[in-house]
Design a protein around this motif. Structure first.
Motif, mmCIF file in Angstrom:
data_model
loop_
_atom_site.group_PDB
_atom_site.id
_atom_site.type_symbol
_atom_site.label_atom_id
_atom_site.label_comp_id
_atom_site.label_asym_id
_atom_site.label_seq_id
_atom_site.Cartn_x
_atom_site.Cartn_y
_atom_site.Cartn_z
ATOM 1 N N ASN A 327 0.810 -1.223 0.000
ATOM 2 C CA ASN A 327 0.000 0.000 0.000
ATOM 3 C C ASN A 327 0.843 1.273 0.000
ATOM 4 O OD1 ASN A 327 -2.962 -0.819 0.333
ATOM 5 N ND2 ASN A 327 -1.853 -2.173 1.711
ATOM 6 N N MET A 328 2.083 1.121 -0.404
ATOM 7 C CA MET A 328 2.997 2.265 -0.392
ATOM 8 C C MET A 328 2.808 3.078 -1.667
ATOM 9 S SD MET A 328 6.989 1.719 0.001
ATOM 10 C CE MET A 328 8.080 3.061 0.382
ATOM 11 N N PRO A 329 2.750 4.422 -1.595
ATOM 12 C CA PRO A 329 2.562 5.199 -2.825
ATOM 13 C C PRO A 329 3.813 5.285 -3.701
ATOM 14 C CG PRO A 329 2.684 6.668 -0.920
ATOM 15 C CD PRO A 329 2.744 5.270 -0.399
ATOM 16 N N GLY A 330 4.989 5.117 -3.114
ATOM 17 C CA GLY A 330 6.243 5.266 -3.885
ATOM 18 C C GLY A 330 6.386 4.171 -4.926
ATOM 19 N N SER A 331 7.191 4.465 -5.956
ATOM 20 C CA SER A 331 7.401 3.512 -7.041
ATOM 21 C C SER A 331 8.123 2.253 -6.534
ATOM 22 C CB SER A 331 8.216 4.209 -8.142
ATOM 23 O OG SER A 331 9.143 3.355 -8.715
ATOM 24 N N ARG A 332 7.632 1.089 -6.985
ATOM 25 C CA ARG A 332 8.238 -0.192 -6.570
ATOM 26 C C ARG A 332 9.715 -0.250 -6.945
ATOM 27 N NH1 ARG A 332 3.442 -3.433 -5.554
ATOM 28 N NH2 ARG A 332 2.507 -1.778 -4.357
ATOM 29 N N ARG A 333 9.998 0.316 -8.140
ATOM 30 C CA ARG A 333 11.374 0.262 -8.644
ATOM 31 C C ARG A 333 12.302 1.033 -7.705
ATOM 32 N NH1 ARG A 333 11.605 2.112 -14.691
ATOM 33 N NH2 ARG A 333 11.441 4.158 -13.747
ATOM 34 N N GLU A 334 11.839 2.197 -7.239
ATOM 35 C CA GLU A 334 12.681 3.019 -6.355
ATOM 36 C C GLU A 334 12.835 2.360 -4.989
ATOM 37 O OE1 GLU A 334 14.385 5.660 -7.525
ATOM 38 O OE2 GLU A 334 13.492 4.956 -9.376
ATOM 39 N N THR A 335 11.771 1.704 -4.504
ATOM 40 C CA THR A 335 11.853 1.010 -3.212
ATOM 41 C C THR A 335 12.884 -0.113 -3.309
ATOM 42 O OG1 THR A 335 9.496 1.436 -3.027
ATOM 43 C CG2 THR A 335 10.435 -0.048 -1.396
ATOM 44 N N GLN A 336 12.841 -0.827 -4.436
ATOM 45 C CA GLN A 336 13.804 -1.916 -4.623
ATOM 46 C C GLN A 336 15.238 -1.374 -4.679
ATOM 47 O OE1 GLN A 336 13.248 -4.239 -8.201
ATOM 48 N NE2 GLN A 336 15.165 -5.328 -7.815
ATOM 49 N N ASN A 337 15.418 -0.269 -5.405
ATOM 50 C CA ASN A 337 16.750 0.342 -5.476
ATOM 51 C C ASN A 337 17.233 0.718 -4.081
ATOM 52 O OD1 ASN A 337 17.086 0.175 -8.252
ATOM 53 N ND2 ASN A 337 16.104 2.131 -8.651
ATOM 54 N N ALA A 338 16.324 1.289 -3.278
ATOM 55 C CA ALA A 338 16.695 1.719 -1.925
ATOM 56 C C ALA A 338 17.100 0.505 -1.086
ATOM 57 C CB ALA A 338 15.525 2.458 -1.276
ATOM 58 N N GLU A 339 16.331 -0.573 -1.184
ATOM 59 C CA GLU A 339 16.653 -1.770 -0.383
ATOM 60 C C GLU A 339 18.008 -2.338 -0.801
ATOM 61 O OE1 GLU A 339 12.955 -4.014 -0.839
ATOM 62 O OE2 GLU A 339 12.633 -3.758 1.317
ATOM 63 N N GLU A 340 18.252 -2.359 -2.115
ATOM 64 C CA GLU A 340 19.558 -2.851 -2.585
ATOM 65 C C GLU A 340 20.702 -2.020 -2.000
ATOM 66 O OE1 GLU A 340 17.942 -4.130 -7.028
ATOM 67 O OE2 GLU A 340 19.389 -2.514 -6.835
ATOM 68 N N GLU A 341 20.415 -0.734 -1.781
ATOM 69 C CA GLU A 341 21.470 0.162 -1.298
ATOM 70 C C GLU A 341 21.587 0.154 0.229
ATOM 71 O OE1 GLU A 341 20.413 3.837 -3.271
ATOM 72 O OE2 GLU A 341 20.765 2.932 -5.243
ATOM 73 N N GLY A 342 20.801 -0.700 0.887
ATOM 74 C CA GLY A 342 20.975 -0.888 2.334
ATOM 75 C C GLY A 342 19.945 -0.188 3.197
ATOM 76 N N VAL A 343 18.896 0.366 2.603
ATOM 77 C CA VAL A 343 17.860 1.034 3.391
ATOM 78 C C VAL A 343 16.938 -0.021 4.006
ATOM 79 C CG1 VAL A 343 15.848 2.578 3.256
ATOM 80 C CG2 VAL A 343 17.926 3.086 1.929
ATOM 81 N N GLU A 344 16.578 0.209 5.266
ATOM 82 C CA GLU A 344 15.675 -0.735 5.930
ATOM 83 C C GLU A 344 14.286 -0.094 6.040
ATOM 84 O OE1 GLU A 344 15.282 -2.586 10.280
ATOM 85 O OE2 GLU A 344 17.333 -2.113 9.659
ATOM 86 N N PHE A 345 13.255 -0.800 5.593
ATOM 87 C CA PHE A 345 11.885 -0.274 5.690
ATOM 88 C C PHE A 345 11.230 -0.833 6.938
ATOM 89 C CE2 PHE A 345 12.994 0.603 1.403
ATOM 90 C CZ PHE A 345 12.333 1.794 1.128
ATOM 91 N N VAL A 346 10.631 0.072 7.702
ATOM 92 C CA VAL A 346 9.925 -0.357 8.908
ATOM 93 C C VAL A 346 8.445 -0.119 8.627
ATOM 94 C CG1 VAL A 346 9.830 -0.155 11.415
ATOM 95 C CG2 VAL A 346 11.925 0.520 10.199
ATOM 96 N N TRP A 347 7.756 -1.158 8.144
ATOM 97 C CA TRP A 347 6.362 -1.029 7.726
ATOM 98 C C TRP A 347 5.432 -0.893 8.919
ATOM 99 C CZ3 TRP A 347 6.964 -0.087 2.875
ATOM 100 C CH2 TRP A 347 7.916 -0.767 2.119
ATOM 101 N N LEU A 348 4.238 -0.404 8.657
ATOM 102 C CA LEU A 348 3.186 -0.302 9.662
ATOM 103 C C LEU A 348 3.684 0.416 10.919
ATOM 104 C CD1 LEU A 348 1.777 -3.868 9.016
ATOM 105 C CD2 LEU A 348 0.555 -1.728 8.585
ATOM 106 N N SER A 349 4.361 1.534 10.692
ATOM 107 C CA SER A 349 4.950 2.291 11.793
ATOM 108 C C SER A 349 4.758 3.774 11.535
ATOM 109 C CB SER A 349 6.461 2.022 11.866
ATOM 110 O OG SER A 349 6.679 0.642 11.980
ATOM 111 N N ALA A 350 4.267 4.490 12.551
ATOM 112 C CA ALA A 350 4.042 5.929 12.392
ATOM 113 C C ALA A 350 4.676 6.674 13.560
ATOM 114 C CB ALA A 350 2.547 6.213 12.345
#
Ligand SMILES: Cc1cc2nc3c(=O)[nH]c(=O)nc-3n(C[C@H](O)[C@H](O)[C@H](O)COP(=O)(O)OP(=O)(O)OC[C@H]3O[C@@H](n4cnc5c(N)ncnc54)[C@H](O)[C@@H]3O)c2cc1C
Ligand code: SF4
Length: 480
Positions: A327-350
């Motif tokens: 349900n993320m508005p950002g582009s899937r491609r950019e999210t994947q690029n970010a994860e490859e570069e070492g970014v950690e996503f913390v879902w369901l967190s505000a």
């Protein structure tokens, strides 16, 4: 003959241009994709099935003639491919780089729908126009004859520049006013170099300047010059000022040192790439080096922030988003690029607040854990707080990427007659982009709300046509 070089999607697999490995690309702000070699571009273009009803074209805001320029690329007619591509798009090489093709042309390609992997439309588009620049096919703007009318464009982003380009080609005298010291709007100071290298934007500005478009930079309309003064000096005015008011978070310690706005962070980083002195970066406030960074938000701006923080040398980069990956508005491609570069996503967190040390500097972000409830009015499942599951995410730099809203132009510019919608965006007619003020048009994000470069280009081109009709109307011409 040409047909034999097309329809090759079964034999030839989808191949994007080579992507630099994450450990190398995280070291600099250069684009991450290489250019296709000529043969590869032709091969990939040849995968197109030349649909009778091309869904790629109907889902392109500019209705680019995609199947035809793919066929020309596949058959080695690259200069014609360029002519066709630039006929509907002012900046094809920019769209090729940063359009969310997965949501537009490529996402609707029938080959993708049939499970073969989309035709790589964006990469071919970029290849065609980059080659045109290299080979000298991109010609300076040279109007067939000069006209006496003058048009003011307020805002040098893609919407304003697309209109300026078309008006100048028709011989109109065009002056572009912008509050920044460089033109390009968010293409220059918002979008990072790893998506769009700055020389790609600057050469377009030079092309406009060389073609006779006048730029008045460092000029904030409403402060350095009034809107009325601009109206008085020009025959028509186009407003293309974008949306810049950051959505804030009302939470404890939201103003603590170390809590910053996404656009301040990205602008500082882009300015450093130009070699500018940026005191707020040089003193460490907007520099992620050595810091535990938390980015708050799940859109494309948040993706640009996390990837910028990685490149600046953050020790860790986490992205908090209140919904989940699906349900993320950002582009899937950019999210994947970010994860490859070492970014950690913390879902369901505000975030619910910020924690500071004794000196008042940020030391952590208070996080509420969420679950997805029933769909809300928009059809999206609304996030709900899970009571008692709060925790603190340690952090020295929190970047707020919660979206943008329009500034209150009627008040700032002292023109209450400029009608706005209930969201504060300027009210303009669909297709012609005329506002309620005679002789004034408006395009891009200031009308649509935060949107895309390609939509701003489309609006700018349509408004230019409407302005040309207005300037050429017999009653107006007779009155002069
Ligand atoms: C971080 C970020 C990343 C993005 N990434 C993408 C992407 O990958 N792909 C994509 O398609 N879109 C992307 N977008 C969205 C895209 O950049 C915008 O939709 C687009 O730039 C809007 O164009 P515009 O011409 O309406 O306004 P802008 O590009 O915002 O330009 C407006 C210009 O008006 C000037 N201005 C404002 N007020 C005044 C004033 N009072 N006086 C004088 N000048 C003024 C500003 O200085 C600016 O130069 C991104 C946006 C952001 C913030
Ligand atoms: S939808 Fe895909 S296959 Fe069909 S014309 Fe467009 S690019 Fe070619």
């Amino acid at each position: 003959m040409a047909k034999q070089q097309m329809l090759r999607f079964v034999k030839v697999g989808k191949e994007m241009p080579e992507k630099r490995p994450p450990n190398l690309r995280s070291e600099d702000f250069n684009e991450i994709y290489a250019e296709y070699a000529e043969e590869k571009a032709a091969d990939q273009a040849g995968r197109c099935s030349q649909c009778g009803v091309p869904y790629c074209q109907s889902h392109c805001p500019l209705h680019n003639n995609i199947p035809d320029w793919l066929m020309m690329t596949a058959t080695g007619r690259l200069e014609e491919a360029y002519e066709l591509s630039q006929a509907t798009n002012t900046f094809p090489e920019i769209c090729g780089r940063i359009c969310p093709q997965d949501r537009l042309c490529e996402g609707n390609c029938v080959i993708e729908q049939a499970g073969h992997g989309t035709v790589t439309i964006g990469s071919v588009e970029k290849y065609i126009t980059d080659t045109a620049w290299e080979k000298g096919w991109v010609k300076p703007i040279a109007p067939a004859s000069e006209r006496g009318e003058s048009v003011a464009v307020i805002g040098a982003g893609p919407g304003g520049l697309a209109a300026a380009d078309m008006l100048r080609r028709a011989g109109i005298q065009v002056t572009v006013y912008d509050r920044y010291d460089r033109a390009g709007g968010l293409m220059t100071y918002g979008i990072p170099g790893f998506k769009l290298e700055k020389p790609v934007v600057m050469r377009r500005i030079e092309q406009l300047e060389q073609g006779g478009v006048e730029f008045v930079l460092n000029c904030t309309v409403g402060e350095d010059i009034t809107f009325d003064a601009i109206r008085g000096k020009h025959d028509a005015v186009l407003i293309a000022t974008g949306v810049y008011k950051s959505r804030d978070l009302t939470a404890p310690n939201a103003n603590a040192a170390g809590v910053v706005k996404a656009l301040d962070f990205l602008t500082a980083s882009n300015r450093k790439s130009f070699g500018d002195d940026v005191p707020e970066f040089d003193n460490g406030d907007l520099d992620a080096r050595g810091k535990r960074v938390v980015v708050i938000g799940g859109g494309d701006t948040a993706m640009d922030c996390v990837r910028t923080a990685v490149r600046q040398g953050a020790t860790s980069v986490r992205c908090l988003y209140r919904r989940d990956r699906e349900n993320m508005p950002g582009s899937r491609r950019e999210t994947q690029n970010a994860e490859e570069e070492g970014v950690e996503f913390v879902w369901l967190s505000a975030p619910s607040g910020f924690v500071t040390d004794d000196a008042g500097n940020l030391s952590g972000v208070r996080v509420q854990k969420m679950r997805l409830g029933q769909p809300d009015a928009t059809g999206r499942r609304a996030p709900e707080v899970i009571e008692g599951a709060d925790y603190t995410e340690e952090s020295d730099l929190a970047i707020m990427a919660l979206g943008f809203e329009p500034e209150d132009l009627p008040s700032l510019w002292g023109v209450p007659e400029l009608t706005v919608t209930r969201w504060g965006t300027i009210k303009a007619k669909f297709n012609t982009h005329e506002t309620d003020l005679p002789g004034v048009w408006a395009v891009g994000d200031i009308v649509r709300g935060a949107s895309l470069v390609v939509w701003a280009i489309r609006d700018g081109r349509e408004a230019a046509e409407s302005i040309l009709s207005y300037l050429s109307a017999p009653a107006r011409v007779a009155a002069e």
